[in-house]
Design an enzyme around this catalytic site. Structure first.
Site, PDB file in Angstrom:
ATOM      1  CG  LEU A 257      -1.877   1.135   1.426  1.00 39.61           C
ATOM      2  CD1 LEU A 257      -3.156   0.796   0.680  1.00 39.61           C
ATOM      3  CD2 LEU A 257      -2.179   1.377   2.911  1.00 39.61           C
ATOM      4  CG  ASP A 258       1.872   5.585  -2.025  1.00 37.38           C
ATOM      5  OD1 ASP A 258       2.685   5.779  -1.098  1.00 37.38           O
ATOM      6  OD2 ASP A 258       1.843   6.289  -3.051  1.00 37.38           O
ATOM      7  CD1 TRP A 259       4.150   6.030   4.866  1.00 38.67           C
ATOM      8  CD2 TRP A 259       4.324   4.504   3.246  1.00 38.67           C
ATOM      9  NE1 TRP A 259       5.193   5.173   5.188  1.00 38.67           N
ATOM     10  CE2 TRP A 259       5.315   4.237   4.208  1.00 38.67           C
ATOM     11  CE3 TRP A 259       4.234   3.659   2.138  1.00 38.67           C
ATOM     12  CZ2 TRP A 259       6.210   3.174   4.116  1.00 38.67           C
ATOM     13  CZ3 TRP A 259       5.122   2.593   2.025  1.00 38.67           C
ATOM     14  CH2 TRP A 259       6.089   2.362   3.000  1.00 38.67           C
TER      15      TRP A 259
END
Length: 761
Positions: A268-270
């Site tokens: 997941l991107d942050w």
């Protein structure tokens, strides 16, 4: 049923209200074959000893007290698994000390040099490892660069999917040869910062992309990355066809894990938009915390909404990547040992490697592109007097430990105060000093900044040259006895916001003012992307112009070597420089519109016709074309030969899957001879383009860089794979080779074609 649904959705262009991504379930487990076999065997053995809670612990982030990594996974103390540190980014280690600032990706793209790309990645990877970083959050295949205003375009190598794919692959191999997990991002169609994610009640922009465009343009470099063995992929913030990327089972399960047979883990991107169902959709790891999963993932297994096998597969994929890169045992540091709060007492962990010194300088040199030269470069003799102008000539006011340093905003500190998701309009010029990198996640940490003025003065001291400078005035006085006047300007870009434009009036005015008083005005632009030059490029006193991109910490030395002739220009543009903003197929990022305040939509109706493909199709003359760059010498192209190796259309209606080995089979070779016909040594990046039926007039399908002494010749070969000839068939959901004539073009740029032929299929 599924194939007919795909055809209905993707066979023709569609409007936003119709764009949707099909659901593809279940998530396929990793196979663990080929190079992954041993890693999977070890991972399965360790995961097999874990409880459900321990498996879940691996799949999410935690806040820890012993480092400031961008993210940390959980640990499994009972079994001795130490967890992993994940940290930015693809251009070097960010927000820490005792590391190097390498040339940024756009600079590397301008080098067109596979070997330097690998070396940069390898030594950069060594630094990440020394700092205890398990997962290097790069390189970057998205954004590709649909709009030239894209705030993160500089983090990628090129707008062209072939050039991007080749250099991403070399980077991944280099990073992983150094023992760190590479993370190719952002998957996929993450082409603008405006509404890039949901903020303040407004959804992230939906990139509405047809199936053919997705595969032939935006997926292309990700295919190369998976082929290169990348161990992790980051899903992006945006929506694709109205489904968030990190919830999109069509992308993660269908394309990435099934079609491309990806065996690593999806990250997941942050704090990107996701939900519990994302686990079933193919997401394997959350960052930086537990997000929507937390304890819910354990409960979901209990109630059957997520299977125990899926959680086992998630943990296995993550641990397989860890084993694949040899991070088990004693040869990897404590995770995050060198990523510390710089204002608190901490151990000095010096990650710099002496062997990288020459690579950093060579890379800085190679990404400079000479746009114009009226015979004034290199200097014919040591100048008696040089005058230097412009805010970009000197170091920033500070380089210390603060947020400005950590985010790469030392030359534009005002951006550091901006809150992500809020509207801001920044000066296109970073007037606080020279720029060596762009802003936020993709920034890096220079050990020093060798700025242009300092490097020029160091040379002047040795040569007895008199140096004048005025770095603040918009209309400086000029000593009329100057042998050369160098004007330094820049164009800044950052994650979080797209650029305001492709030039600024202050900088253009400065160039014109100096040129009105100096007959030998040389313009140097440090640029985090496209920077237009038409306000002054034809001025008779502008005798040379250089796009210096983002060279990293050796910026000044690299430039001085070039202008004094101790090194030669060999860089070429990895994008098109237009005459006008309106010449680009897509100029501005998509907005909400007056009738749509919370659901921004972006229809990619231009298809694959971006950058030079669009310029060629519409017969628009650019100022400087894709692949353009001058040299101090000249090159002759001759002896073109084309050999086909059994390529054929295949059975009517058949196609090849994205994971098929036959797609990578070499089916044609093209050979030429290049001769250095000038009086000095130089390097030429020869480019091969194919004209594929029912497609853009030319598409890059090969490049080779060769260094030659005066009078020296070399045979240069290009290998073309079946994939290079193929187009995506939305009906059969595979790659097909059409019948017809395939034009073969070889030259020095996309419009400087020296040799041509054709292949009949």
């Amino acid at each position: 049923m599924f194939s007919s649904l795909v055809v209905a959705l993707f066979a023709s262009p569609f409007v936003a209200s119709q764009a949707q991504s099909p659901v593809v379930l279940p998530s396929p487990p990793g196979k663990g074959t080929g190079v992954w076999a041993d890693a999977y065997e070890s991972a399965r053995d360790l995961v097999g000893q874990m409880t459900l809670e321990e498996k879940v612990n691996i799949t999410r982030g935690f806040t820890v007290s012993d480092n400031v990594c961008a993210g940390n996974t959980g640990t499994v103390p009972r079994l001795g698994w130490p967890g992993m540190c994940l940290h930015d980014a693809g251009n070097g280690v960010r927000a820490t000390d005792l590391v190097n600032s390498y040339p940024s990706a756009i600079h590397v793209g301008a080098s067109w040099d596979r070997n330097l790309t690998y070396e940069r990645a390898y030594y950069m990877g060594r630094e990440f490892k020394a700092k205890g970083v398990n997962v290097l959050l790069g390189p970057n295949a998205g954004p590709l660069g649909r709009t030239p205003l894209g705030g993160r375009n500089w983090e990628g190598f090129s707008i062209d999917p072939y050039l991007s794919g080749q250099l991403n692959a070399k980077t991944i191999i280099g990073n992983q040869d150094a023992g760190v997990i590479a993370n190719i991002k952002h998957f996929i169609a993450n082409e603008q910062e405006t509404y890039r994610r949901e903020y303040f009640g407004v959804e992230a922009v939906s990139a509405n992309v047809d199936d053919k465009t997705l595969h032939e343009l935006y997926l292309w470099p990700f295919m190369d990355s998976v082929r290169a063995g990348v161990a992790s992929v980051m899903c992006s913030y945006n929506r694709i066809n109205n489904t968030y990327a990190c919830e999109n089972s069509k992308l993660m399960n269908g394309i990435l894990k099934t079609d491309l047979a990806f065996d690593g883990f999806v990250l997941l991107d942050w704090s990107a938009h996701h939900n519990l169902e994302s686990a079933n959709s193919g997401l394997d790891m959350l960052m930086p915390g537990g997000g929507s999963w937390g304890n819910n993932l354990t409960q979901a297994v209990g109630n059957g909404s997520v299977s125990a096998d899926r959680v086992t597969d998630m943990a296995t994929r993550i641990l397989a990547a860890w084993y694949l890169l040899g991070q088990n045992g004693t040869n990897f540091p404590v995770p995050g040992i060198g990523i510390q709060n710089l204002t608190q007492p901490h151990k000095q962990v010096d990650a710099r490697i002496p062997e990288s010194t020459s690579i950093i300088l060579e890379g800085a040199i190679a990404g400079h592109v000479l746009l114009k030269n009226d015979g004034v470069l290199p200097f014919k003799k040591n100048p008696i007097m040089i005058s230097v102008y412009g805010y970009d000539a000197t170091v920033p006011y500070t380089k210390n430990t603060d947020r400005v340093f950590q985010l790469g905003f030392t030359s534009s500190p005002e951006i550091a105060q901006a809150v992500l998701g809020t509207e801001h309009h920044f000066d296109q010029a970073a007037k606080g000093g020279t720029i060596v990198t762009g802003g936020r996640a993709g920034a890096n940490s220079p050990a020093y900044i060798d700025d242009p003025l300092s490097a020029i003065q160091h040379r002047a001291k040795a040569d007895g040259t008199w140096v004048n400078w005025d770095l603040t005035s918009a209309n400086p006085d000029v000593n009329a006895a100057s042998d050369a006047c160098l004007v330094f300007i820049n164009a800044m870009a950052t994650e979080g916001w797209d650029r305001e434009g492709l030039h600024d009036d202050f900088s253009d005015g400065l160039v014109l003012n100096v040129a009105s008083k100096c007959a030998n005005t040389i313009v140097v632009i440090h640029a985090a992307g496209v920077r237009l030059v038409d306000q002054w490029i034809e001025h008779p006193n502008v005798t040379a112009a250089i796009v210096a991109h983002l060279p990293g910490q050796d910026s000044g030395e690299a430039l001085v070597k070039l202008i004094y002739g101790e090194a030669g220009f060999s860089g070429k543009l990895p994008y098109t420089l237009a005459k006008n903003e309106s010449d680009y197929a897509v100029y501005t990022p998509c907005d909400r519109g007056p009738s749509n305040t919370t659901d921004p939509q972006c229809d990619f109706t231009e298809g694959v016709y971006v950058d030079y493909r669009h310029f060629d199709e519409k017969n628009i003359t650019p100022r400087y074309e894709f692949g353009y760059g001058l040299s101090y010498t000249t090159f002759d192209y001759s002896l073109l030969s084309v050999e086909t190796l059994g390529i054929s259309q295949g059975v009517q209606g058949s196609s090849i899957s994205s994971s098929s080995e036959s797609l990578w089979e070499v089916v044609a070779t093209v050979n030429i001879t290049i001769t250095n016909t000038g009086s000095v040594a130089g390097a030429e990046a020869a480019q091969l383009y194919l004209g594929i039926p029912n497609s853009p007039p030319k598409q890059l399908r090969g490049f080779e860089k060769v260094a030659l002494s005066p009078g020296e010749s070399a045979k240069v070969g290009f290998e073309l794979t079946r994939r290079d000839f193929s187009t995506w068939d939305v009906i059969t959901q595979g790659w097909t080779v059409q019948d017809g004539q395939y034009a073969v073009y070889v030259g020095s740029s996309s419009r400087d074609i020296r040799l041509s032929s054709s292949i009949a299929i």
